[in-house]
Design a protein around this motif. Structure first.
Motif, mmCIF file in Angstrom:
data_model
loop_
_atom_site.group_PDB
_atom_site.id
_atom_site.type_symbol
_atom_site.label_atom_id
_atom_site.label_comp_id
_atom_site.label_asym_id
_atom_site.label_seq_id
_atom_site.Cartn_x
_atom_site.Cartn_y
_atom_site.Cartn_z
ATOM 1 N N ARG A 36 -11.610 -4.681 -0.220
ATOM 2 C CA ARG A 36 -12.239 -5.094 1.032
ATOM 3 C C ARG A 36 -11.718 -6.427 1.558
ATOM 4 N N GLY A 37 -10.962 -7.164 0.755
ATOM 5 C CA GLY A 37 -10.427 -8.442 1.194
ATOM 6 C C GLY A 37 -9.221 -8.276 2.099
ATOM 7 N N PRO A 38 -8.630 -9.390 2.519
ATOM 8 C CA PRO A 38 -7.445 -9.334 3.382
ATOM 9 C C PRO A 38 -6.295 -8.595 2.702
ATOM 10 N N SER A 39 -5.614 -7.757 3.475
ATOM 11 C CA SER A 39 -4.506 -6.965 2.949
ATOM 12 C C SER A 39 -3.690 -6.420 4.116
ATOM 13 N N PRO A 40 -2.389 -6.187 3.912
ATOM 14 C CA PRO A 40 -1.612 -5.485 4.932
ATOM 15 C C PRO A 40 -2.105 -4.051 5.141
ATOM 16 N N PHE A 41 -2.786 -3.500 4.148
ATOM 17 C CA PHE A 41 -3.335 -2.156 4.244
ATOM 18 C C PHE A 41 -4.753 -2.201 4.796
ATOM 19 N N LEU A 48 -7.594 5.497 0.362
ATOM 20 C CA LEU A 48 -6.713 6.651 0.242
ATOM 21 C C LEU A 48 -5.882 6.560 -1.033
ATOM 22 N N ILE A 49 -5.313 5.391 -1.296
ATOM 23 C CA ILE A 49 -4.527 5.200 -2.523
ATOM 24 C C ILE A 49 -5.419 5.409 -3.750
ATOM 25 N N ALA A 50 -6.628 4.856 -3.717
ATOM 26 C CA ALA A 50 -7.564 5.012 -4.842
ATOM 27 C C ALA A 50 -7.880 6.480 -5.094
ATOM 28 N N ALA A 51 -8.171 7.210 -4.033
ATOM 29 C CA ALA A 51 -8.497 8.632 -4.180
ATOM 30 C C ALA A 51 -7.282 9.430 -4.631
ATOM 31 N N TYR A 52 -6.105 9.078 -4.115
ATOM 32 C CA TYR A 52 -4.881 9.795 -4.476
ATOM 33 C C TYR A 52 -4.561 9.621 -5.963
ATOM 34 N N GLU A 128 5.859 -8.047 0.555
ATOM 35 C CA GLU A 128 5.489 -8.228 -0.855
ATOM 36 C C GLU A 128 3.994 -8.145 -1.085
ATOM 37 N N HIS A 129 3.222 -8.661 -0.144
ATOM 38 C CA HIS A 129 1.762 -8.587 -0.272
ATOM 39 C C HIS A 129 1.336 -7.114 -0.341
ATOM 40 N N ALA A 130 1.942 -6.283 0.499
ATOM 41 C CA ALA A 130 1.612 -4.856 0.500
ATOM 42 C C ALA A 130 2.001 -4.204 -0.829
ATOM 43 N N LEU A 131 3.192 -4.513 -1.313
ATOM 44 C CA LEU A 131 3.614 -3.934 -2.593
ATOM 45 C C LEU A 131 2.650 -4.355 -3.697
ATOM 46 N N HIS A 132 2.299 -5.626 -3.718
ATOM 47 C CA HIS A 132 1.336 -6.114 -4.709
ATOM 48 C C HIS A 132 0.016 -5.360 -4.611
ATOM 49 N N ASP A 133 -0.503 -5.211 -3.384
ATOM 50 C CA ASP A 133 -1.802 -4.550 -3.220
ATOM 51 C C ASP A 133 -1.734 -3.074 -3.592
ATOM 52 N N ALA A 134 -0.647 -2.402 -3.226
ATOM 53 C CA ALA A 134 -0.507 -0.986 -3.585
ATOM 54 C C ALA A 134 -0.474 -0.816 -5.100
ATOM 55 N N VAL A 135 0.305 -1.652 -5.773
ATOM 56 C CA VAL A 135 0.386 -1.591 -7.235
ATOM 57 C C VAL A 135 -0.971 -1.930 -7.847
ATOM 58 N N SER A 136 -1.653 -2.906 -7.296
ATOM 59 C CA SER A 136 -2.951 -3.320 -7.836
ATOM 60 C C SER A 136 -4.008 -2.233 -7.682
ATOM 61 N N VAL A 137 -4.055 -1.585 -6.504
ATOM 62 C CA VAL A 137 -5.013 -0.491 -6.317
ATOM 63 C C VAL A 137 -4.682 0.652 -7.275
ATOM 64 N N CYS A 138 -3.404 0.953 -7.385
ATOM 65 C CA CYS A 138 -2.966 2.004 -8.312
ATOM 66 C C CYS A 138 -3.394 1.662 -9.748
ATOM 67 N N ALA A 139 -3.134 0.450 -10.163
ATOM 68 C CA ALA A 139 -3.480 0.032 -11.520
ATOM 69 C C ALA A 139 -4.993 0.045 -11.744
ATOM 70 N N LEU A 140 -5.745 -0.450 -10.761
ATOM 71 C CA LEU A 140 -7.201 -0.480 -10.894
ATOM 72 C C LEU A 140 -7.757 0.926 -11.071
ATOM 73 N N PHE A 141 -7.243 1.873 -10.310
ATOM 74 C CA PHE A 141 -7.815 3.213 -10.412
ATOM 75 C C PHE A 141 -7.295 3.991 -11.608
ATOM 76 N N ASN A 142 -6.138 3.676 -12.102
ATOM 77 C CA ASN A 142 -5.754 4.234 -13.397
ATOM 78 C C ASN A 142 -6.717 3.720 -14.468
ATOM 79 N N PHE A 143 -7.081 2.443 -14.387
ATOM 80 C CA PHE A 143 -8.068 1.866 -15.301
ATOM 81 C C PHE A 143 -9.433 2.537 -15.133
ATOM 82 N N MET A 144 -9.914 2.618 -13.878
ATOM 83 C CA MET A 144 -11.242 3.185 -13.633
ATOM 84 C C MET A 144 -11.306 4.657 -14.053
ATOM 85 N N ASN A 145 -10.236 5.402 -13.794
ATOM 86 C CA ASN A 145 -10.210 6.812 -14.209
ATOM 87 C C ASN A 145 -10.379 6.933 -15.709
#
Length: 193
Positions: A36-41, A48-52, A128-145
């Motif tokens: 929910r914070g500032p992001s290029p996304f 969408l990334i989280a659900a994917y 780079e901010h977008a790449l960081h956020d995409a990787v972070s969302v991906c990593a967070l949801f691999n963890f949450m899953n």
């Protein structure tokens, strides 16, 4: 059903979070900052990334909650099914394709990520901010899953809708953190994800 014997048989994630507040509070703070914070996304793109990612991992709980949340933020019905079938033929914005390819590869074969994968994201107009956020969302949801699956947390469609309503509200994950810390009601009272 959950594998934690001290929790009710029908416990959902809020029960788990309340049972382990020392680790849950910073985890929910991270959700709020990242999703929910500032992001290029946009919020919709991050959900969408989280659900994917959750769909790739076949995590019914997280995929259900975050698909419903993505829909609440304007993601078209059916898009996640299309993406899981084939990113390249799904009706998603072109700049999101390399991001989702990156998330897929990072989820399924993380050791195979290369500089070319990152360059594809940059070539689509992301920074780079977008790449960081995409990787972070991906990593967070691999963890949450893995947290959800490892603890045997399950739910159905009505729960996914209720959770999405809460997550798409003004306070997002911050409201979940507050409710989880102070509410001792049912899972439906605090359904975060």
């Amino acid at each position: 059903m959950t594998y934690l014997r001290s929790l009710p048989h029908d416990a959902a994630l809020p029960h788990v979070l309340r049972a382990f507040p020392d680790t849950s509070a910073p985890l929910l703070d991270y959700h709020q900052a990242l999703l929910r914070g500032p992001s290029p996304f946009s919020v919709a793109q991050r959900e969408l990334i989280a659900a994917y990612v959750s769909g790739l991992n076949a995590c019914t709980y997280c995929h259900g909650v975050h698909t419903a949340t993505a829909h609440a933020f304007g993601v078209e019905e059916g898009l996640l099914s299309e993406l899981l079938a084939d990113i390249d033929t799904a009706e998603v914005e072109a700049p999101m394709r390399p991001v989702l390819h990156y998330a897929r590869k990072l989820t399924l074969t993380p050791s195979r990520i290369t500089p070319t994968d990152a360059e594809d994201v940059y070539a689509a107009g992301w920074d780079e901010h977008a790449l960081h956020d995409a990787v972070s969302v991906c990593a967070l949801f691999n963890f949450m899953n893995r947290l959800v699956e490892g603890l045997g947390v399950t739910a159905g469609d009505s729960y996914f809708t209720a959770a999405a309503t809460r997550l798409s509200g003004e306070s997002g994950y911050a409201g979940v953190a507050s409710a989880t810390a102070t509410n001792h009601g049912t899972a439906a009272d605090t359904a975060p994800e």
